[in-house]
Enzyme design. Structure first.
Site, short mmCIF file in Angstrom:
data_model
loop_
_atom_site.label_atom_id
_atom_site.label_comp_id
_atom_site.label_asym_id
_atom_site.label_seq_id
_atom_site.Cartn_x
_atom_site.Cartn_y
_atom_site.Cartn_z
N ASP A 95 1.09 -1.42 -0.13
CA ASP A 95 -0.10 -0.10 0.11
C ASP A 95 0.36 1.26 -0.07
OD1 ASP A 95 1.00 -0.23 2.04
OD2 ASP A 95 -0.65 -0.36 3.33
N GLU A 117 0.19 -8.87 -1.77
CA GLU A 117 -0.66 -8.54 -0.93
C GLU A 117 -1.94 -7.73 -0.90
OE1 GLU A 117 0.75 -5.54 3.18
OE2 GLU A 117 1.30 -7.09 3.51
N HIS A 245 10.88 4.40 15.42
CA HIS A 245 10.48 5.13 14.17
C HIS A 245 11.42 6.42 13.80
CE1 HIS A 245 9.17 5.66 9.32
NE2 HIS A 245 9.16 4.60 9.61
N1 UDP Z 1 10.59 -3.74 12.07
C1 UDP Z 1 12.12 -4.23 12.31
N2 UDP Z 1 12.58 -3.77 13.26
C2 UDP Z 1 12.36 -2.79 13.72
C3 UDP Z 1 10.75 -2.45 14.48
C4 UDP Z 1 10.27 -3.56 13.04
O1 UDP Z 1 12.93 -4.38 10.95
O2 UDP Z 1 12.77 -1.79 14.46
C5 UDP Z 1 10.18 -4.59 11.41
C6 UDP Z 1 8.49 -6.01 12.09
O3 UDP Z 1 9.32 -6.78 11.95
C7 UDP Z 1 7.60 -5.42 10.63
C8 UDP Z 1 7.98 -4.92 9.77
O4 UDP Z 1 9.88 -3.59 10.47
O5 UDP Z 1 8.38 -7.18 9.39
C9 UDP Z 1 7.17 -3.73 10.21
O6 UDP Z 1 7.46 -2.13 9.44
P1 UDP Z 1 6.53 -0.56 9.97
O7 UDP Z 1 6.14 -1.20 11.25
O8 UDP Z 1 8.06 0.35 9.58
O9 UDP Z 1 5.74 -0.76 8.92
P2 UDP Z 1 4.08 -0.89 8.28
O10 UDP Z 1 4.08 -3.06 8.43
O11 UDP Z 1 3.17 -0.29 9.64
O12 UDP Z 1 3.85 -1.63 7.33
#
Ligand code: UDP
Length: 369
Positions: A95, A117, A245
């Protein structure tokens, strides 16, 4: 089949890495790994770990750019790359603005698009924004809608997307998670992390937090952080680990509201391997992340989702994931309930509704069918 695989953000890289590995191992595919560079800083450390082997980096990241800049430059640069490399297909993921720009660029160039996805919906164009619209706009121009679950397939059918374009594959994030979990456990990474995080286990409960959603920026996010600070103050049996983040809208209030507490660790984003290790040893995850909601059931770790809507309702039925929004009282009550029941939760048998670790192979099969 010359197949270009596009990604640009951390979750896209994590979720496309197993697709890249699967296609590369199949002699029928020639693979072009393309990074848009949308989140270059978060992506760089992942390149080696996930074996991304980027062939083309479009360098789209610019500080302070708005969505129109990002998407318009994305379409133009991705289009140039497609004309130069002439793939038979382009795979985009999920997305993001990278995915939307990539799908449109391929469509304009007459190159078939595979949407990995596909079909997740909140049915609310403003939440998540602009992700819900990005997903919806890709579906009708995709030749292959590669959906993680049956519910996603039904969402697409309800939008009159042609059934012949849809394949239910499972979510590739589970392929990635299981691969990484195995890698951590079968190498010396596990000892490294056990040593590094030994002091966390001196606390009775470990709470892992992530927070980055645009629609939570401001008072909603601050409310979540105030509740976490209360949890740290009133429950000294807990330690909270929060890899922040890079977005200043998410990290600045965290530092202001939660800093200076012994049992709160506000740290930099973790490498995927270390994050997977920590998810596995946590008693509770509080997050607004999509990927983390999908991964945690495989590790049997309960999740509170700090969002009002989710395009991933499947795990709500298992009870391991709960949607709590950003209401401080609700987060407080649900966190305490989970922490107090940690031992019985750990004994539950949970099937992850998002996948079995073989989604990438099903995607390769769908492309060849
Ligand atoms: N993740 C990571 N390190 C971190 C935090 C999250 O590798 O410090 C991984 C987590 O396991 C998941 C992904 O990053 O696979 C999620 O990314 P994010 O939350 O940025 O994006 P979203 O999933 O909301 O699109």
């Amino acid at each position: 089949m010359k197949t270009a695989v596009l990604f640009g953000t951390r979750p896209e890289a994590i979720k496309m890495a197993p697709v890249l590995r699967t296609l590369r191992s199949n002699p029928d595919f020639e693979v072009l790994s393309v990074s848009s560079g949308q989140h270059d800083e978060l992506l760089k450390p992942l390149e080696g770990l996930l074996e991304l082997d980027v062939d083309v980096n479009l360098g789209l990241m610019r500080h302070g750019q708005n969505l129109s800049d990002l998407v318009s430059r994305g379409i133009s640069r991705i289009s140039d790359a497609l004309q130069e490399h002439k793939p038979d297909a382009l795979l985009v993921h999920g997305d993001t603005s990278t995915a939307f720009a990539g799908a449109l660029a391929a469509f304009y160039n007459g190159i078939p698009v595979g949407h990995v996805e596909a079909g997740l919906r909140t049915w609310n164009m403003k939440s998540p924004w602009p992700e819900e619209s990005n997903r919806r706009l890709i579906a009708p121009i995709a030749t292959w809608n590669l959906s993680p679950t049956n519910a996603c397939r039904n969402n697409l059918l309800s939008e009159n997307i042609d059934d012949s374009t849809i394949t239910v594959t499972g979510n590739t994030v589970i392929d990635s998670l299981l691969w990484m979990d195995q890698k951590v456990k079968s190498t010396d990474l596990v000892e490294q992390y056990e040593e590094k995080h030994a002091d966390l286990l001196e606390h009775r409960h470990l709470v892992l937090v992530t927070s980055h959603r645009r629609e939570n920026f401001g008072s909603r996010m601050r409310g979540v952080y105030e509740t976490l600070a209360r949890l740290a103050d009133e429950r000294p049996d807990c330690i909270i680990v929060f890899p922040m983040h890079l977005n200043p809208n998410a990290r600045k209030p965290a530092l202001e509201v939660m800093g200076d507490r012994k049992n709160v660790r506000l740290i930099e984003p973790l490498e995927y391997s270390e994050f997977v290790y920590l998810m596995g040893i946590s008693d509770l995850i509080i997050t607004d992340s999509g990927g983390v909601q999908e991964e945690a059931p495989s590790l049997k770790t309960p999740v509170l989702v700090t969002r009002d809507t989710t395009e991933r309702p499947e795990a709500l039925d298992t009870g391991i994931v709960k949607l709590v929004g950003t209401d401080p009282e609700k987060i407080w009550a649900e966190s305490n309930a989970i922490l107090d029941a940690s031992e019985s939760i750990a004994e539950q048998n949970i099937n992850n509704p998002y996948g079995d670790g073989h989604a990438s192979q099903r995607i390769a099969d769908a492309l060849q069918a």
